[in-house]
Write a protein that holds these residues in place. Structure first.
Motif, PDB file in Angstrom:
ATOM      1  N   PHE A 160       0.844  -1.192   0.000  1.00 25.48           N
ATOM      2  CA  PHE A 160       0.000   0.000   0.000  1.00 25.48           C
ATOM      3  C   PHE A 160       0.879   1.241   0.000  1.00 25.48           C
ATOM      4  CE2 PHE A 160      -3.125  -3.046   1.570  1.00 25.48           C
ATOM      5  CZ  PHE A 160      -4.265  -2.650   0.891  1.00 25.48           C
ATOM      6  N   ILE A 161       0.456   2.238  -0.778  1.00 23.05           N
ATOM      7  CA  ILE A 161       1.144   3.531  -0.740  1.00 23.05           C
ATOM      8  C   ILE A 161       0.217   4.646  -0.267  1.00 23.05           C
ATOM      9  CG2 ILE A 161       2.886   2.896  -2.437  1.00 23.05           C
ATOM     10  CD1 ILE A 161       1.260   4.311  -4.568  1.00 23.05           C
ATOM     11  N   SER A 162      -1.084   4.326  -0.175  1.00 20.46           N
ATOM     12  CA  SER A 162      -2.054   5.248   0.420  1.00 20.46           C
ATOM     13  C   SER A 162      -3.290   4.446   0.794  1.00 20.46           C
ATOM     14  CB  SER A 162      -2.418   6.375  -0.562  1.00 20.46           C
ATOM     15  OG  SER A 162      -3.256   5.883  -1.595  1.00 20.46           O
ATOM     16  N   GLU A 163      -4.328   5.134   1.261  1.00 16.91           N
ATOM     17  CA  GLU A 163      -5.528   4.435   1.739  1.00 16.91           C
ATOM     18  C   GLU A 163      -6.262   3.710   0.623  1.00 16.91           C
ATOM     19  OE1 GLU A 163      -8.186   6.494   4.258  1.00 16.91           O
ATOM     20  OE2 GLU A 163      -6.653   7.070   5.720  1.00 16.91           O
ATOM     21  N   ASN A 164      -6.090   4.122  -0.605  1.00 15.44           N
ATOM     22  CA  ASN A 164      -6.797   3.428  -1.689  1.00 15.44           C
ATOM     23  C   ASN A 164      -5.901   3.171  -2.903  1.00 15.44           C
ATOM     24  OD1 ASN A 164      -6.611   6.062  -2.652  1.00 15.44           O
ATOM     25  ND2 ASN A 164      -8.548   5.914  -3.776  1.00 15.44           N
ATOM     26  N   THR A 165      -4.580   3.038  -2.650  1.00 18.24           N
ATOM     27  CA  THR A 165      -3.668   2.814  -3.765  1.00 18.24           C
ATOM     28  C   THR A 165      -2.620   1.766  -3.399  1.00 18.24           C
ATOM     29  OG1 THR A 165      -3.910   5.147  -4.386  1.00 18.24           O
ATOM     30  CG2 THR A 165      -2.156   3.896  -5.471  1.00 18.24           C
ATOM     31  N   ASP A 198       4.210  -7.454   5.228  1.00 16.43           N
ATOM     32  CA  ASP A 198       5.002  -6.856   4.158  1.00 16.43           C
ATOM     33  C   ASP A 198       4.163  -5.941   3.266  1.00 16.43           C
ATOM     34  OD1 ASP A 198       7.265  -8.284   4.975  1.00 16.43           O
ATOM     35  OD2 ASP A 198       6.717 -10.022   3.751  1.00 16.43           O
ATOM     36  N   LEU A 199       2.953  -5.617   3.702  1.00 22.83           N
ATOM     37  CA  LEU A 199       2.029  -4.868   2.852  1.00 22.83           C
ATOM     38  C   LEU A 199       2.055  -3.361   3.095  1.00 22.83           C
ATOM     39  CD1 LEU A 199      -1.104  -7.236   3.017  1.00 22.83           C
ATOM     40  CD2 LEU A 199       0.514  -6.989   1.134  1.00 22.83           C
ATOM     41  N   ASP A 200       2.891  -2.892   4.030  1.00 21.17           N
ATOM     42  CA  ASP A 200       2.915  -1.456   4.395  1.00 21.17           C
ATOM     43  C   ASP A 200       1.515  -0.981   4.788  1.00 21.17           C
ATOM     44  OD1 ASP A 200       5.602  -1.284   4.036  1.00 21.17           O
ATOM     45  OD2 ASP A 200       5.544  -0.067   2.217  1.00 21.17           O
ATOM     46  N   LEU A 201       0.921  -1.696   5.711  1.00 20.47           N
ATOM     47  CA  LEU A 201      -0.461  -1.411   6.128  1.00 20.47           C
ATOM     48  C   LEU A 201      -0.611  -0.027   6.756  1.00 20.47           C
ATOM     49  CD1 LEU A 201      -1.213  -4.919   7.687  1.00 20.47           C
ATOM     50  CD2 LEU A 201      -1.957  -4.074   5.460  1.00 20.47           C
ATOM     51  N   VAL A 202       0.427   0.445   7.421  1.00 21.13           N
ATOM     52  CA  VAL A 202       0.356   1.754   8.081  1.00 21.13           C
ATOM     53  C   VAL A 202       0.078   2.857   7.074  1.00 21.13           C
ATOM     54  CG1 VAL A 202       1.689   3.453   9.387  1.00 21.13           C
ATOM     55  CG2 VAL A 202       1.837   1.033   9.997  1.00 21.13           C
ATOM     56  N   LYS A 203       0.653   2.756   5.883  1.00 24.82           N
ATOM     57  CA  LYS A 203       0.459   3.790   4.862  1.00 24.82           C
ATOM     58  C   LYS A 203      -0.992   3.859   4.393  1.00 24.82           C
ATOM     59  CE  LYS A 203       5.206   3.763   3.128  1.00 24.82           C
ATOM     60  NZ  LYS A 203       6.087   3.527   1.957  1.00 24.82           N
ATOM     61  N   ALA A 204      -1.735   2.794   4.619  1.00 22.79           N
ATOM     62  CA  ALA A 204      -3.139   2.770   4.204  1.00 22.79           C
ATOM     63  C   ALA A 204      -4.082   2.954   5.395  1.00 22.79           C
ATOM     64  CB  ALA A 204      -3.458   1.473   3.483  1.00 22.79           C
ATOM     65  N   ASN A 205      -3.526   3.312   6.558  1.00 21.44           N
ATOM     66  CA  ASN A 205      -4.341   3.513   7.762  1.00 21.44           C
ATOM     67  C   ASN A 205      -5.170   2.265   8.092  1.00 21.44           C
ATOM     68  OD1 ASN A 205      -5.446   4.910   9.985  1.00 21.44           O
ATOM     69  ND2 ASN A 205      -7.226   5.563   8.759  1.00 21.44           N
ATOM     70  N   ILE A 206      -4.520   1.091   7.989  1.00 25.14           N
ATOM     71  CA  ILE A 206      -5.197  -0.178   8.253  1.00 25.14           C
ATOM     72  C   ILE A 206      -4.821  -0.664   9.646  1.00 25.14           C
ATOM     73  CG2 ILE A 206      -5.408  -2.604   7.559  1.00 25.14           C
ATOM     74  CD1 ILE A 206      -4.738  -1.677   4.698  1.00 25.14           C
ATOM     75  N   GLU A 263      -0.821  -8.638  15.708  1.00 23.31           N
ATOM     76  CA  GLU A 263      -0.126  -9.887  15.388  1.00 23.31           C
ATOM     77  C   GLU A 263      -1.098 -10.974  14.956  1.00 23.31           C
ATOM     78  OE1 GLU A 263       2.273 -11.111  18.633  1.00 23.31           O
ATOM     79  OE2 GLU A 263       3.683  -9.445  18.453  1.00 23.31           O
ATOM     80  N   LYS A 264      -2.372 -10.811  15.319  1.00 24.69           N
ATOM     81  CA  LYS A 264      -3.382 -11.814  14.970  1.00 24.69           C
ATOM     82  C   LYS A 264      -3.971 -11.601  13.581  1.00 24.69           C
ATOM     83  CE  LYS A 264      -4.830 -12.595  19.773  1.00 24.69           C
ATOM     84  NZ  LYS A 264      -5.966 -12.537  20.723  1.00 24.69           N
ATOM     85  N   GLY A 265      -3.745 -10.424  12.995  1.00 28.77           N
ATOM     86  CA  GLY A 265      -4.271 -10.182  11.663  1.00 28.77           C
ATOM     87  C   GLY A 265      -4.901  -8.816  11.514  1.00 28.77           C
ATOM     88  N   ILE A 266      -5.553  -8.604  10.371  1.00 26.74           N
ATOM     89  CA  ILE A 266      -6.252  -7.349  10.093  1.00 26.74           C
ATOM     90  C   ILE A 266      -7.448  -7.223  11.036  1.00 26.74           C
ATOM     91  CG2 ILE A 266      -7.460  -5.990   8.353  1.00 26.74           C
ATOM     92  CD1 ILE A 266      -4.538  -6.501   7.659  1.00 26.74           C
ATOM     93  N   ASN A 308     -12.337  -3.538   7.711  1.00 31.09           N
ATOM     94  CA  ASN A 308     -11.326  -2.993   8.608  1.00 31.09           C
ATOM     95  C   ASN A 308     -11.902  -1.885   9.485  1.00 31.09           C
ATOM     96  OD1 ASN A 308      -8.565  -0.846   8.542  1.00 31.09           O
ATOM     97  ND2 ASN A 308      -8.522  -2.819   9.576  1.00 31.09           N
ATOM     98  N   THR A 309     -11.438  -1.843  10.710  1.00 34.61           N
ATOM     99  CA  THR A 309     -12.003  -0.905  11.687  1.00 34.61           C
ATOM    100  C   THR A 309     -11.565   0.531  11.453  1.00 34.61           C
ATOM    101  OG1 THR A 309     -10.194  -1.456  13.188  1.00 34.61           O
ATOM    102  CG2 THR A 309     -12.262  -2.660  13.476  1.00 34.61           C
ATOM    103  N   THR A 310     -10.494   0.767  10.685  1.00 39.00           N
ATOM    104  CA  THR A 310     -10.000   2.136  10.494  1.00 39.00           C
ATOM    105  C   THR A 310     -10.036   2.606   9.037  1.00 39.00           C
ATOM    106  OG1 THR A 310      -7.749   1.230  10.437  1.00 39.00           O
ATOM    107  CG2 THR A 310      -8.510   2.158  12.529  1.00 39.00           C
ATOM    108  N   ASN A 311      -9.960   1.688   8.087  1.00 36.85           N
ATOM    109  CA  ASN A 311     -10.044   2.044   6.677  1.00 36.85           C
ATOM    110  C   ASN A 311     -11.204   1.272   6.065  1.00 36.85           C
ATOM    111  OD1 ASN A 311      -9.797   2.388   3.907  1.00 36.85           O
ATOM    112  ND2 ASN A 311      -7.562   2.170   3.876  1.00 36.85           N
ATOM    113  N   LYS A 312     -12.289   1.940   5.821  1.00 33.98           N
ATOM    114  CA  LYS A 312     -13.526   1.276   5.393  1.00 33.98           C
ATOM    115  C   LYS A 312     -13.468   0.750   3.972  1.00 33.98           C
ATOM    116  CE  LYS A 312     -15.174   2.092   9.408  1.00 33.98           C
ATOM    117  NZ  LYS A 312     -15.157   0.989  10.393  1.00 33.98           N
ATOM    118  N   LYS A 313     -12.404   1.070   3.243  1.00 33.08           N
ATOM    119  CA  LYS A 313     -12.242   0.517   1.903  1.00 33.08           C
ATOM    120  C   LYS A 313     -11.644  -0.895   1.937  1.00 33.08           C
ATOM    121  CE  LYS A 313     -11.519   4.918  -0.505  1.00 33.08           C
ATOM    122  NZ  LYS A 313     -12.620   4.748  -1.487  1.00 33.08           N
TER     123      LYS A 313
END
Length: 448
Positions: A114-119, A268-276, A280-283, A291-296
């Motif tokens: 991820f490079i942004s919340e929807n990209t 390895d998905l750079d989840l922080v950049k997408a506000n996800i 350790e247990k998962g998304i 997802n509780t923080t990024n509705k996309k």
């Protein structure tokens, strides 16, 4: 820049279900997987493992009947059974990709970030979507001690051209026990080293004790309360060092396997950049698997932090729910039915519903039927030593709360108990039913 209604990351059973259902619903769908299409279950887990077990079942049955009808116990031809296994595996990826293309789904074979919340960054391309689905499954836990990289994965076990003469499994979960039983019956000297006091901790421990006995009877060395500290390469062998309290121990083997658990493959998905939000247990997801923080973002299968067991049927179920919520809006909440779980050793260990410890913690009024059935007709005719059950019954409703079995065909019989728990059928009705006889199912009335 490519734009989709839905873009799925991961082509296991969850991702496959989402992609195909969303495409059938008229949405523009893309999917990617850095590995071959099909996921763990079809390519490097459940299915190929079960094919290999088929050969060991023949050997086990013949061994039990030797001298009482069978003269010769057959040997497993490792190369032949691996070739047979591969005939199933090789067919899956092209078959799956062909199905995607017939459904108008764009297919990719690249890792993403991820490079942004929807990209997403996919190779040199950027992918945007109205919704992303993370269905990346799980992968072997990284061993951080010295020489941890020498340990092979379960995938590598299932692709061995030749069976090592000796091997050691790190961890005491179902992967260690299943593969240890396969290897031992194929002629390898096997050791399991588990750092905890009790292996298979998520299963009913009174039933696990019977599997421990069967495992040791098979010649497998089961070492408990011992933590592996180091793996060293010694010529063609490996020296594994472990510690139990203040006592050090060493094991010299030809191969070491990492069966110390499988965390979600999401880091390895750079989840922080997408506000996800994740752990350790998962998304982290809500009841709609969003997802509780990024509705996309939606997640399903082993990559999602849910109450569902990490099993293929659960991944498929979650995939259907995610697809429905993407197509129709969030209207379908996840609700897990009683889910049978199996350890495909020989004998098979299985369970559904509450363990006794879980029932105790819920403070329900219950009674327990726990018994070895080694003297019952079915055990005697099959000459099995380990046949036992434990059923947990609600005293107030006289319905089943949990059932746990070790023995022949337990993986099939447990489905009847799962239906009984789901429907709330009374124990008295289970007893009254007519079962085919003599079969393993005809023992059910005596287990409740």
């Amino acid at each position: 820049m490519k734009k989709y209604d839905v873009f799925v990351i991961g082509s296991g059973m969850a991702g496959m279900t989402v992609a195909n259902k969303c495409a059938a619903g008229g949405l523009k769908v893309g999917i990617t997987d850095e590995l071959a299409y099909g996921g763990t279950c079809a390519l490097r887990g459940c299915d190929p493992k079960k094919v290999i077990i088929g050969a060991t079942e023949v050997r086990d049955f013949a061994h039990r009947l030797k001298g009482i009808g069978i003269d010769t116990v057959p040997q497993v031809n490792w190369k032949d059974i691996m070739a047979f296994k591969q005939s199933f595996v090789n067919d899956m990826p092209p078959k799956i990709e062909k199905g995607y293309k017939q459904n108008g789904i764009d297919t990719y074979h690249t890792a993403v970030k991820f490079i942004s919340e929807n990209t997403l960054q996919l190779g040199k391309d950027h992918i945007t979507a109205n919704n992303f689905v993370i269905a990346t499954g799980a992968k072997p836990r990284e061993l951080t001690f010295e020489g941890g990289h020498f340990a092979l994965s379960s995938t590598e076990f299932l692709n061995m051209k030749d069976l090592p003469g000796s091997m050691l499994f790190i961890g005491g979960g179902y992967i260690a026990f299943e593969f240890a039983h396969i290897a031992a019956r194929c002629g390898s000297k096997v050791t399991i080293v588990h750092r905890g006091k009790h292996p298979l901790k998520n299963f009913e421990q009174d039933i696990v004790k019977h599997l421990i006995d069967a495992t040791r009877d098979l010649g497998i060395e089961l070492i408990l309360e011992t933590e592996v500290l180091k793996i060293e390469k010694k010529n063609d062998d490996y020296l594994v060092s472990g510690k139990s309290g203040e006592t050090m121990s060493e094991f010299k083997v030809e191969a070491v396997f990492n069966s110390a658990g499988r965390p979600p493959a999401i880091f390895d998905l750079d989840l922080v950049k997408a506000n996800i939000a994740y752990s350790e247990k998962g998304i982290e997801v809500n009841s709609f698997l969003q997802n509780t923080t990024n509705k996309k973002i939606y997640a399903a299968g082993d990559s999602a932090d849910t109450n569902g067991l990490p099993l293929t049927p659960i991944a498929v179920m979650e995939g259907h729910i995610v697809a429905s919520n993407i197509i129709k809006g969030n209207k379908k909440e996840v609700n897990y039915p009683p889910t049978p779980s199996v350890v495909f050793t020989l004998p098979v260990l299985t369970g559904v519903g509450l363990t006794e410890e879980q029932a105790r913690n819920k403070e329900v009024q219950y009674k327990v039927n726990y018994q070895s059935a080694e003297n019952w007709f079915n055990a005697k005719r099959l000459n099995v030593k380990q046949y036992a059950f434990k059923t947990i019954i609600d005293k107030n409703t006289n319905s089943l709360l949990g059932a746990h079995i070790i023995g022949p065909n337990a993986e099939e019989i447990i489905n009847i108990f799962a239906i009984a728990i789901k429907t709330g059928i009374k124990v008295a009705e289970l007893k009254k039913m007519i079962y085919t006889y003599p079969t393993m199912a005809s023992d059910i009335p005596h287990m409740v």
